[in-house]
Design a protein around this motif. Structure first.
Motif, PDB file in Angstrom:
ATOM      1  N   ALA A 103      14.814  13.682  -6.195  1.00 26.65           N
ATOM      2  CA  ALA A 103      14.041  14.706  -6.912  1.00 26.65           C
ATOM      3  C   ALA A 103      13.544  14.179  -8.253  1.00 26.65           C
ATOM      4  CB  ALA A 103      14.899  15.955  -7.126  1.00 26.65           C
ATOM      5  N   ASN A 104      14.378  13.402  -8.950  1.00 23.75           N
ATOM      6  CA  ASN A 104      13.960  12.844 -10.239  1.00 23.75           C
ATOM      7  C   ASN A 104      12.814  11.851 -10.069  1.00 23.75           C
ATOM      8  OD1 ASN A 104      15.793  14.293 -11.773  1.00 23.75           O
ATOM      9  ND2 ASN A 104      17.358  12.701 -11.741  1.00 23.75           N
ATOM     10  N   VAL A 105      12.895  11.022  -9.032  1.00 21.82           N
ATOM     11  CA  VAL A 105      11.819  10.061  -8.792  1.00 21.82           C
ATOM     12  C   VAL A 105      10.528  10.790  -8.430  1.00 21.82           C
ATOM     13  CG1 VAL A 105      11.045   8.166  -7.316  1.00 21.82           C
ATOM     14  CG2 VAL A 105      13.401   8.214  -8.132  1.00 21.82           C
ATOM     15  N   VAL A 106      10.630  11.832  -7.621  1.00 20.67           N
ATOM     16  CA  VAL A 106       9.443  12.612  -7.251  1.00 20.67           C
ATOM     17  C   VAL A 106       8.849  13.282  -8.484  1.00 20.67           C
ATOM     18  CG1 VAL A 106       8.650  14.644  -5.969  1.00 20.67           C
ATOM     19  CG2 VAL A 106      10.117  12.941  -4.854  1.00 20.67           C
ATOM     20  N   ASP A 107       9.696  13.821  -9.361  1.00 25.89           N
ATOM     21  CA  ASP A 107       9.202  14.441 -10.594  1.00 25.89           C
ATOM     22  C   ASP A 107       8.461  13.419 -11.463  1.00 25.89           C
ATOM     23  OD1 ASP A 107      10.199  16.902  -9.882  1.00 25.89           O
ATOM     24  OD2 ASP A 107      12.027  16.730 -11.096  1.00 25.89           O
ATOM     25  N   SER A 108       8.997  12.192 -11.528  1.00 31.86           N
ATOM     26  CA  SER A 108       8.329  11.142 -12.305  1.00 31.86           C
ATOM     27  C   SER A 108       6.990  10.785 -11.706  1.00 31.86           C
ATOM     28  CB  SER A 108       9.225   9.898 -12.379  1.00 31.86           C
ATOM     29  OG  SER A 108      10.413  10.166 -13.098  1.00 31.86           O
ATOM     30  N   LEU A 109       6.939  10.714 -10.375  1.00 32.52           N
ATOM     31  CA  LEU A 109       5.669  10.444  -9.703  1.00 32.52           C
ATOM     32  C   LEU A 109       4.655  11.538  -9.996  1.00 32.52           C
ATOM     33  CD1 LEU A 109       6.838   9.112  -6.229  1.00 32.52           C
ATOM     34  CD2 LEU A 109       5.097   8.037  -7.654  1.00 32.52           C
ATOM     35  N   ARG A 110       5.122  12.779  -9.955  1.00 29.52           N
ATOM     36  CA  ARG A 110       4.212  13.909 -10.189  1.00 29.52           C
ATOM     37  C   ARG A 110       3.681  13.876 -11.626  1.00 29.52           C
ATOM     38  NH1 ARG A 110       7.372  17.521  -8.479  1.00 29.52           N
ATOM     39  NH2 ARG A 110       6.505  17.623  -6.371  1.00 29.52           N
ATOM     40  N   ALA A 111       4.511  13.486 -12.561  1.00 29.66           N
ATOM     41  CA  ALA A 111       4.111  13.491 -13.970  1.00 29.66           C
ATOM     42  C   ALA A 111       3.286  12.265 -14.350  1.00 29.66           C
ATOM     43  CB  ALA A 111       5.354  13.569 -14.857  1.00 29.66           C
ATOM     44  N   GLY A 113       2.378   9.522 -11.991  1.00 33.55           N
ATOM     45  CA  GLY A 113       1.643   8.856 -10.938  1.00 33.55           C
ATOM     46  C   GLY A 113       2.182   7.491 -10.565  1.00 33.55           C
ATOM     47  N   ALA A 114       3.393   7.167 -11.028  1.00 29.77           N
ATOM     48  CA  ALA A 114       3.981   5.860 -10.733  1.00 29.77           C
ATOM     49  C   ALA A 114       5.495   5.993 -10.742  1.00 29.77           C
ATOM     50  CB  ALA A 114       3.539   4.816 -11.756  1.00 29.77           C
ATOM     51  N   VAL A 115       6.161   4.988 -10.148  1.00 26.50           N
ATOM     52  CA  VAL A 115       7.613   4.986 -10.140  1.00 26.50           C
ATOM     53  C   VAL A 115       8.122   3.859 -11.026  1.00 26.50           C
ATOM     54  CG1 VAL A 115       7.776   5.936  -7.818  1.00 26.50           C
ATOM     55  CG2 VAL A 115       7.766   3.465  -8.126  1.00 26.50           C
ATOM     56  N   ASP A 116       9.303   4.064 -11.592  1.00 22.13           N
ATOM     57  CA  ASP A 116       9.974   3.021 -12.356  1.00 22.13           C
ATOM     58  C   ASP A 116      10.808   2.217 -11.361  1.00 22.13           C
ATOM     59  OD1 ASP A 116      11.136   1.424 -14.237  1.00 22.13           O
ATOM     60  OD2 ASP A 116      12.578   2.929 -14.923  1.00 22.13           O
ATOM     61  N   GLY A 117      10.326   1.053 -10.993  1.00 10.93           N
ATOM     62  CA  GLY A 117      11.020   0.262  -9.983  1.00 10.93           C
ATOM     63  C   GLY A 117      11.044  -1.200 -10.349  1.00 10.93           C
ATOM     64  N   ARG A 118      11.749  -1.966  -9.555  1.00 16.62           N
ATOM     65  CA  ARG A 118      11.789  -3.425  -9.749  1.00 16.62           C
ATOM     66  C   ARG A 118      11.199  -4.087  -8.516  1.00 16.62           C
ATOM     67  NH1 ARG A 118      16.773  -5.930  -7.612  1.00 16.62           N
ATOM     68  NH2 ARG A 118      18.026  -4.334  -6.570  1.00 16.62           N
ATOM     69  N   GLN A 119      10.569  -5.217  -8.736  1.00 15.80           N
ATOM     70  CA  GLN A 119       9.907  -5.920  -7.653  1.00 15.80           C
ATOM     71  C   GLN A 119      10.768  -7.073  -7.158  1.00 15.80           C
ATOM     72  OE1 GLN A 119       5.921  -6.924  -9.080  1.00 15.80           O
ATOM     73  NE2 GLN A 119       5.156  -5.035  -8.187  1.00 15.80           N
ATOM     74  N   LEU A 120      10.855  -7.202  -5.838  1.00 13.39           N
ATOM     75  CA  LEU A 120      11.623  -8.257  -5.200  1.00 13.39           C
ATOM     76  C   LEU A 120      10.675  -9.189  -4.454  1.00 13.39           C
ATOM     77  CD1 LEU A 120      14.523  -6.142  -3.637  1.00 13.39           C
ATOM     78  CD2 LEU A 120      14.433  -7.175  -5.905  1.00 13.39           C
ATOM     79  N   ALA A 253       5.426 -14.837  -1.113  1.00 15.82           N
ATOM     80  CA  ALA A 253       4.302 -14.042  -0.621  1.00 15.82           C
ATOM     81  C   ALA A 253       3.607 -13.325  -1.780  1.00 15.82           C
ATOM     82  CB  ALA A 253       4.784 -13.028   0.411  1.00 15.82           C
ATOM     83  N   ASP A 254       2.349 -12.956  -1.544  1.00 13.02           N
ATOM     84  CA  ASP A 254       1.571 -12.280  -2.581  1.00 13.02           C
ATOM     85  C   ASP A 254       2.086 -10.866  -2.857  1.00 13.02           C
ATOM     86  OD1 ASP A 254      -0.111 -14.477  -2.875  1.00 13.02           O
ATOM     87  OD2 ASP A 254      -1.544 -13.738  -1.381  1.00 13.02           O
ATOM     88  N   GLU A 255       2.650 -10.216  -1.836  1.00 10.80           N
ATOM     89  CA  GLU A 255       3.041  -8.811  -1.988  1.00 10.80           C
ATOM     90  C   GLU A 255       4.561  -8.679  -2.011  1.00 10.80           C
ATOM     91  OE1 GLU A 255       1.206  -6.667   1.178  1.00 10.80           O
ATOM     92  OE2 GLU A 255      -0.807  -6.814   0.321  1.00 10.80           O
ATOM     93  N   PRO A 256       5.136  -8.328  -3.159  1.00 11.58           N
ATOM     94  CA  PRO A 256       6.585  -8.117  -3.236  1.00 11.58           C
ATOM     95  C   PRO A 256       6.969  -6.749  -2.693  1.00 11.58           C
ATOM     96  CG  PRO A 256       5.597  -7.676  -5.358  1.00 11.58           C
ATOM     97  CD  PRO A 256       4.482  -8.136  -4.461  1.00 11.58           C
ATOM     98  N   VAL A 257       8.265  -6.515  -2.622  1.00 10.89           N
ATOM     99  CA  VAL A 257       8.799  -5.200  -2.286  1.00 10.89           C
ATOM    100  C   VAL A 257       9.170  -4.495  -3.592  1.00 10.89           C
ATOM    101  CG1 VAL A 257      10.788  -3.986  -1.283  1.00 10.89           C
ATOM    102  CG2 VAL A 257       9.650  -5.813  -0.008  1.00 10.89           C
ATOM    103  N   THR A 258       8.838  -3.213  -3.692  1.00  4.10           N
ATOM    104  CA  THR A 258       9.189  -2.429  -4.876  1.00  4.10           C
ATOM    105  C   THR A 258      10.337  -1.485  -4.546  1.00  4.10           C
ATOM    106  OG1 THR A 258       6.923  -2.502  -5.726  1.00  4.10           O
ATOM    107  CG2 THR A 258       8.377  -0.802  -6.618  1.00  4.10           C
ATOM    108  N   LEU A 259      11.465  -1.646  -5.250  1.00  3.29           N
ATOM    109  CA  LEU A 259      12.601  -0.741  -5.105  1.00  3.29           C
ATOM    110  C   LEU A 259      12.579   0.279  -6.231  1.00  3.29           C
ATOM    111  CD1 LEU A 259      15.781  -2.783  -4.060  1.00  3.29           C
ATOM    112  CD2 LEU A 259      14.211  -1.457  -2.650  1.00  3.29           C
ATOM    113  N   ALA A 260      12.569   1.551  -5.860  1.00  2.00           N
ATOM    114  CA  ALA A 260      12.548   2.632  -6.835  1.00  2.00           C
ATOM    115  C   ALA A 260      13.968   3.134  -7.096  1.00  2.00           C
ATOM    116  CB  ALA A 260      11.672   3.769  -6.323  1.00  2.00           C
TER     117      ALA A 260
END
Length: 274
Positions: A103-111, A113-120, A253-260
């Motif tokens: 719910a917190n991640v969804v609220d952040s997305l709604r506010a 438009g992005a998530v706070d995540g790390r890229q792998l 690879a050019d495209e990492p994975v984003t973990l939220a």
């Protein structure tokens, strides 16, 4: 903004399926879909996991294997892992915390438009006219089979410079994420997540060199000879049969994975390993 969430539960896991249903009920202000297998179990409509690339967030419920599967299917779509497995290097959220964390991640997305995540980082492997699906853990190149008489001679070059050449069961190239997977089982080094490195590790080599840690942007070439056939494998799933002599090129690879969501505690997870 309307937030679109995909939910993928570990197949045939009733606990994961029940949690998926709970998340659907709790996310009343978001648009949710579940994977087809989970949908059949909980009486909802479902979609293929690969179609969740258009979601703002995908929630993976299960072990690290489930998250690896989701990552292969959804590419760069942010993933939040709920841990129902034994260790949980990738899944940082406990089941009891899943509803408020999602719910917190969804609220952040709604506010925002992005998530706070790390890229792998993920790895790509290619050869003469072919490539594999990107790997989050490792790329393995091995002979026709493991064990006596089943290996191949594999020369390892890093940025064009020769590091080793030996007859071996195989060679693996792992990301920091994959250091605790196949690499660890082959006596490779542990590498803390977030480190900008790759690991090159021979498997049962007759003239072995120590496992090598290199910069994450290194170009690695694995030249395979002295075998009737060989294989290149991405995360134990995507497989390519090779006809030696041949060379497999491995790089980030050019495209990492984003973990939220929150990060798992690497050292606490290590304590759970047998």
């Amino acid at each position: 903004m309307d937030v679109a969430v995909g939910i993928v539960a570990q197949r045939d896991n009733e606990r994961a399926q029940a949690l998926a249903a709970t998340l659907i009920d709790s996310l009343e202000d978001a648009t949710t879909v579940v994977d087809e297998a989970t949908a059949a179990a909980i009486g909802e409509g479902g979609v293929p996991v690969a179609s969740m690339t258009d979601r703002d967030l995908v929630v993976s419920i299960g072990g690290d294997g489930t998250l690896l599967f989701v990552a292969r299917e959804v590419g760069q779509t942010p993933i939040l892992g709920v841990n129902l497995g034994e260790v949980g290097f990738l899944n940082a959220v406990a089941p009891d915390d899943a509803v408020p964390v999602v719910a917190n991640v969804v609220d952040s997305l709604r506010a925002d438009g992005a998530v706070d995540g790390r890229q792998l980082d993920r790895l790509r492997a290619d050869g003469d006219g072919w490539d594999l699906e990107p790997a989050l853990n490792e790329i393995v190149v091995h002979g026709p089979r493991r064990g006596h008489g089943g290996g191949a001679t594999i020369e390892i070059r890093v940025d064009g410079e020769r590091y080793a050449e030996s007859h071996a069961d195989g060679v693996l190239v792992a990301t920091p994420t994959g250091s605790t997977a196949y690499n660890l089982g082959e006596d490779g080094p542990l590498v803390r997540p977030g480190t900008d490195t790759l690991i090159v590790n021979q498997m049962a080599a007759t003239e072995a060199m120590p496992p090598l840690v290199v910069d994450h942007d290194a170009e690695i070439e694995l030249a395979v000879t002295d075998a009737e056939t060989a294989y290149a494998i991405s995360d134990g799933r995507s497989r390519r049969e090779l006809e030696p002599p041949t060379t497999v090129n491995v790089s980030v690879a050019d495209e990492p994975v984003t973990l939220a969501g929150p990060r798992s505690n690497f050292f606490e997870a290590l304590e759970k390993l047998e």
